[in-house]
Design a protein around this motif. Structure first.
Motif, PDB file in Angstrom:
ATOM      1  N   ASN A 125       0.826  -1.212   0.000  1.00 10.03           N
ATOM      2  CA  ASN A 125       0.000   0.000   0.000  1.00 10.03           C
ATOM      3  C   ASN A 125       0.866   1.270   0.000  1.00 10.03           C
ATOM      4  OD1 ASN A 125       1.027  -0.389   2.562  1.00 10.03           O
ATOM      5  ND2 ASN A 125      -0.952  -0.382   3.609  1.00 10.03           N
ATOM      6  N   PRO A 126       1.741   1.419  -0.996  1.00  9.06           N
ATOM      7  CA  PRO A 126       2.655   2.573  -0.994  1.00  9.06           C
ATOM      8  C   PRO A 126       1.944   3.920  -1.057  1.00  9.06           C
ATOM      9  CG  PRO A 126       2.749   1.415  -3.096  1.00  9.06           C
ATOM     10  CD  PRO A 126       1.988   0.539  -2.159  1.00  9.06           C
ATOM     11  N   ALA A 127       0.801   3.994  -1.752  1.00  6.95           N
ATOM     12  CA  ALA A 127       0.095   5.286  -1.845  1.00  6.95           C
ATOM     13  C   ALA A 127      -0.393   5.734  -0.470  1.00  6.95           C
ATOM     14  CB  ALA A 127      -1.076   5.171  -2.815  1.00  6.95           C
ATOM     15  N   GLU A 128      -0.923   4.803   0.318  1.00  2.87           N
ATOM     16  CA  GLU A 128      -1.406   5.144   1.658  1.00  2.87           C
ATOM     17  C   GLU A 128      -0.238   5.519   2.572  1.00  2.87           C
ATOM     18  OE1 GLU A 128      -2.337   2.552  -0.085  1.00  2.87           O
ATOM     19  OE2 GLU A 128      -4.534   2.644  -0.250  1.00  2.87           O
ATOM     20  N   ARG A 129       0.875   4.817   2.454  1.00  8.06           N
ATOM     21  CA  ARG A 129       2.055   5.142   3.270  1.00  8.06           C
ATOM     22  C   ARG A 129       2.599   6.528   2.888  1.00  8.06           C
ATOM     23  NH1 ARG A 129       2.551   2.277   7.939  1.00  8.06           N
ATOM     24  NH2 ARG A 129       2.068   0.080   7.564  1.00  8.06           N
ATOM     25  N   ALA A 130       2.604   6.824   1.603  1.00 10.87           N
ATOM     26  CA  ALA A 130       3.072   8.139   1.166  1.00 10.87           C
ATOM     27  C   ALA A 130       2.132   9.235   1.659  1.00 10.87           C
ATOM     28  CB  ALA A 130       3.182   8.175  -0.355  1.00 10.87           C
ATOM     29  N   ARG A 131       0.847   8.972   1.668  1.00  9.15           N
ATOM     30  CA  ARG A 131      -0.128   9.951   2.177  1.00  9.15           C
ATOM     31  C   ARG A 131       0.112  10.210   3.669  1.00  9.15           C
ATOM     32  NH1 ARG A 131      -3.669  14.123   0.772  1.00  9.15           N
ATOM     33  NH2 ARG A 131      -5.262  14.306   2.384  1.00  9.15           N
ATOM     34  N   GLN A 132       0.442   9.180   4.410  1.00 10.15           N
ATOM     35  CA  GLN A 132       0.717   9.350   5.838  1.00 10.15           C
ATOM     36  C   GLN A 132       1.896  10.296   6.055  1.00 10.15           C
ATOM     37  OE1 GLN A 132       2.218   5.908   8.042  1.00 10.15           O
ATOM     38  NE2 GLN A 132       0.777   6.355   9.695  1.00 10.15           N
ATOM     39  N   ILE A 133       2.952  10.125   5.265  1.00 11.37           N
ATOM     40  CA  ILE A 133       4.113  11.006   5.380  1.00 11.37           C
ATOM     41  C   ILE A 133       3.742  12.425   4.971  1.00 11.37           C
ATOM     42  CG2 ILE A 133       6.444  11.451   4.502  1.00 11.37           C
ATOM     43  CD1 ILE A 133       6.688   8.373   4.128  1.00 11.37           C
TER      44      ILE A 133
END
Length: 242
Positions: free
Chosen positions: A153-161
């Motif tokens: 889930n890289p998009a969700e992890r990037a959104r968290q950052i």
């Protein structure tokens, strides 16, 4: 229009951020209640969050040891990434939503909306991790890295950052409003009497920690760079940084 550009487009729109607050509040609450309703899952969730908090403390030991950055680092690790239960704060936000729209500038509403989105996103990401890990609370770097990668889930992890960075930049902007700081000081007693202690603590602690820092650019760039590098390492199959 991307989600990030939508946020920017409505930067000073108080009505937009109130609507965002309401939506994120409902989502965060439903996810939190679902996570806490099953005892084995709730225990595993707390163990996962404790492990992640310990990782963050290791990653940012230099910031936590810095006289300049320690208050802001503690705020981030405890209020946004930590094991702190935000249920009471969220209840207070819901109770005084119309008043918040009148009292806070758009940037203040934006901080709360992003914080609530962080809550909801953290619950979503933790649920995905627990689906991979099961209820075994014996975590180590290798198990964590494998579960993280398998979530894909890289998009969700990037959104968290990105959210972390935006919350920080918005708090930094708020410190340029000295009347807000004075208002927060004056509201301490009334907020406690009105049952709004958690909400006031969150806003006041964020404001004071960023005001103490006297400029957040390097601090936020450091966190974003380290978290992005770790994310890329984990998704590529490594575990360095844990």
């Amino acid at each position: 229009m991307s989600e990030h550009s939508l946020d920017t487009h409505h930067e000073d729109d108080k009505a937009f951020w109130v609507a965002q607050l309401q939506g994120k509040l409902m989502l965060a609450r439903s996810l939190r209640e679902a996570a806490q309703s099953r005892a084995p899952h709730a225990q595993a969730r707390l163990a996962l969050r404790a492990w992640q908090s310990e990782r963050l403390a290791r990653t940012y030991a230099d910031l936590l040891d810095s006289e300049r950055y320690a208050p802001a680092a503690s705020f981030f690790l405890q209020e946004l990434y930590g094991t702190h239960d935000a249920t009471e704060r969220d209840n207070e936000v819901e109770r005084i939503m119309p008043t918040l729209e009148k009292l806070l500038p758009a940037s203040g509403l934006r901080v709360l909306a992003y914080a609530l989105e962080m809550d909801a996103l953290s619950e979503t990401l933790d649920n995905a991790m627990l689906a991979q890990l099961g209820h075994d609370t014996a975590l180590n770097a290798a198990r964590y890295a494998r579960a993280y990668r398998d979530c894909n889930n890289p998009a969700e992890r990037a959104r968290q950052i990105w959210l972390m960075s935006e919350i920080g930049h918005t708090l930094d902007h708020l410190t340029q409003k000295p009347l807000l700081g004075l208002s927060l000081q004056m509201m301490a007693g009334p907020a406690k009497l009105a049952g709004l202690a958690d909400l006031h603590r969150f806003l006041s602690r964020g404001y004071q920690s960023f005001r103490h820092m006297q400029g957040a650019t390097d601090f936020l760039a450091t966190i974003a760079a380290r978290e992005t590098a770790l994310m890329e390492t984990l998704f590529s199959g490594g575990s360095d940084g844990l």
